[in-house]
Design a protein around this motif. Structure first.
Motif, PDB file in Angstrom:
ATOM      1  N   LEU A 147       0.820  -1.218   0.000  1.00 29.20           N
ATOM      2  CA  LEU A 147       0.000   0.000   0.000  1.00 29.20           C
ATOM      3  C   LEU A 147       0.852   1.267   0.000  1.00 29.20           C
ATOM      4  O   LEU A 147       0.579   2.209  -0.745  1.00 29.20           O
ATOM      5  CB  LEU A 147      -0.927   0.027   1.225  1.00 29.20           C
ATOM      6  CG  LEU A 147      -2.244  -0.724   1.098  1.00 29.20           C
ATOM      7  CD1 LEU A 147      -2.982  -0.730   2.426  1.00 29.20           C
ATOM      8  CD2 LEU A 147      -3.116  -0.125   0.018  1.00 29.20           C
ATOM      9  N   THR A 148       1.877   1.298   0.836  1.00 29.73           N
ATOM     10  CA  THR A 148       2.726   2.488   0.935  1.00 29.73           C
ATOM     11  C   THR A 148       3.337   2.830  -0.420  1.00 29.73           C
ATOM     12  O   THR A 148       3.286   3.974  -0.872  1.00 29.73           O
ATOM     13  CB  THR A 148       3.830   2.279   1.987  1.00 29.73           C
ATOM     14  OG1 THR A 148       3.211   2.034   3.245  1.00 29.73           O
ATOM     15  CG2 THR A 148       4.734   3.497   2.101  1.00 29.73           C
ATOM     16  N   THR A 149       3.895   1.826  -1.072  1.00 27.16           N
ATOM     17  CA  THR A 149       4.503   2.048  -2.391  1.00 27.16           C
ATOM     18  C   THR A 149       3.463   2.546  -3.390  1.00 27.16           C
ATOM     19  O   THR A 149       3.692   3.528  -4.111  1.00 27.16           O
ATOM     20  CB  THR A 149       5.139   0.737  -2.911  1.00 27.16           C
ATOM     21  OG1 THR A 149       6.080   0.274  -1.952  1.00 27.16           O
ATOM     22  CG2 THR A 149       5.809   0.935  -4.248  1.00 27.16           C
ATOM     23  N   SER A 150       2.310   1.883  -3.420  1.00 26.60           N
ATOM     24  CA  SER A 150       1.267   2.251  -4.385  1.00 26.60           C
ATOM     25  C   SER A 150       0.680   3.622  -4.095  1.00 26.60           C
ATOM     26  O   SER A 150       0.457   4.421  -5.012  1.00 26.60           O
ATOM     27  CB  SER A 150       0.154   1.199  -4.368  1.00 26.60           C
ATOM     28  OG  SER A 150       0.667  -0.069  -4.692  1.00 26.60           O
ATOM     29  N   VAL A 151       0.398   3.907  -2.816  1.00 25.00           N
ATOM     30  CA  VAL A 151      -0.184   5.200  -2.439  1.00 25.00           C
ATOM     31  C   VAL A 151       0.780   6.333  -2.768  1.00 25.00           C
ATOM     32  O   VAL A 151       0.365   7.380  -3.269  1.00 25.00           O
ATOM     33  CB  VAL A 151      -0.582   5.213  -0.947  1.00 25.00           C
ATOM     34  CG1 VAL A 151      -0.904   6.621  -0.468  1.00 25.00           C
ATOM     35  CG2 VAL A 151      -1.774   4.305  -0.708  1.00 25.00           C
ATOM     36  N   ASN A 152       2.058   6.131  -2.513  1.00 23.11           N
ATOM     37  CA  ASN A 152       3.038   7.177  -2.822  1.00 23.11           C
ATOM     38  C   ASN A 152       3.077   7.478  -4.318  1.00 23.11           C
ATOM     39  O   ASN A 152       3.268   8.630  -4.718  1.00 23.11           O
ATOM     40  CB  ASN A 152       4.428   6.798  -2.297  1.00 23.11           C
ATOM     41  CG  ASN A 152       4.506   6.926  -0.790  1.00 23.11           C
ATOM     42  OD1 ASN A 152       3.754   7.678  -0.179  1.00 23.11           O
ATOM     43  ND2 ASN A 152       5.418   6.188  -0.180  1.00 23.11           N
ATOM     44  N   GLU A 153       2.896   6.459  -5.142  1.00 28.61           N
ATOM     45  CA  GLU A 153       2.843   6.669  -6.593  1.00 28.61           C
ATOM     46  C   GLU A 153       1.626   7.522  -6.973  1.00 28.61           C
ATOM     47  O   GLU A 153       1.712   8.385  -7.838  1.00 28.61           O
ATOM     48  CB  GLU A 153       2.786   5.331  -7.343  1.00 28.61           C
ATOM     49  CG  GLU A 153       4.098   4.611  -7.441  1.00 28.61           C
ATOM     50  CD  GLU A 153       5.138   5.402  -8.242  1.00 28.61           C
ATOM     51  OE1 GLU A 153       4.822   5.855  -9.369  1.00 28.61           O
ATOM     52  OE2 GLU A 153       6.258   5.578  -7.725  1.00 28.61           O
TER      53      GLU A 153
END
Length: 159
Positions: free
Chosen positions: A103-109
């Motif tokens: 989630l962190t990686t995707s949300v940051n994108e």
């Protein structure tokens, strides 16, 4: 003479009854014919055939009855075959929640395209903070929800 003819008539009637199929023979014939219907059982007592067990649907139940009725020597058919209730159909798929790292990686994108917006992820909950234009908010929320978090907390200030 009358007594003799009465006795002769009774003897003839008894011999005709005795010549009819026996329950065991009827049972054997029925079993041979219903073997293609798994879960269906039939018992015969004095020419009365009782169907029991489980039939997949009403068509199978009726077919079993028709087969049994067609066997020589069956006087009556009692159809006690049960039809099971249909399995409940799941109306919604189970909720899938992505892990915090994913989630962190995707949300940051997603949020990097929105100037002034930051996001944090903890236990599947995405918290959005910062400033955003009102017109951009629906698209941001939709994009974050598509990432399948447990929850999205909107703490954004609308400019």
């Amino acid at each position: 003479m009358k007594i003799k003819s009465i006795l002769l008539g009774m003897g003839l009637a008894v011999s005709l009854v005795a010549c009819g199929p026996k329950d065991a023979d009827i049972q054997k014939d029925i079993n041979a014919q219903i073997s293609a219907l798994p879960g269906v059982e039939v018992s015969v007592v004095k020419g009365v055939a009782t169907i029991s067990g489980t039939c997949n649907d009403e068509t199978v139940k009726q077919n079993a009855e028709n087969i049994v009725k067609g066997v020589k020597g069956v006087k009556t058919v009692v159809n006690n075959c049960e039809i099971p209730a249909p399995e409940p159909v799941a109306t919604t798929a189970p909720v899938e929640i992505n892990a915090d790292g994913v989630l962190t990686t995707s949300v940051n994108e997603v949020v990097k395209t929105y100037s002034g917006v930051t996001a944090t992820v903890k236990d599947g909950v995405v918290t959005l903070t910062g400033d955003i234009k009102r017109a951009q908010l629906p698209n941001l929320i939709k994009s974050v929800q598509e990432l399948k978090p447990k929850k999205v907390e909107n703490k954004l200030t609308i400019k």
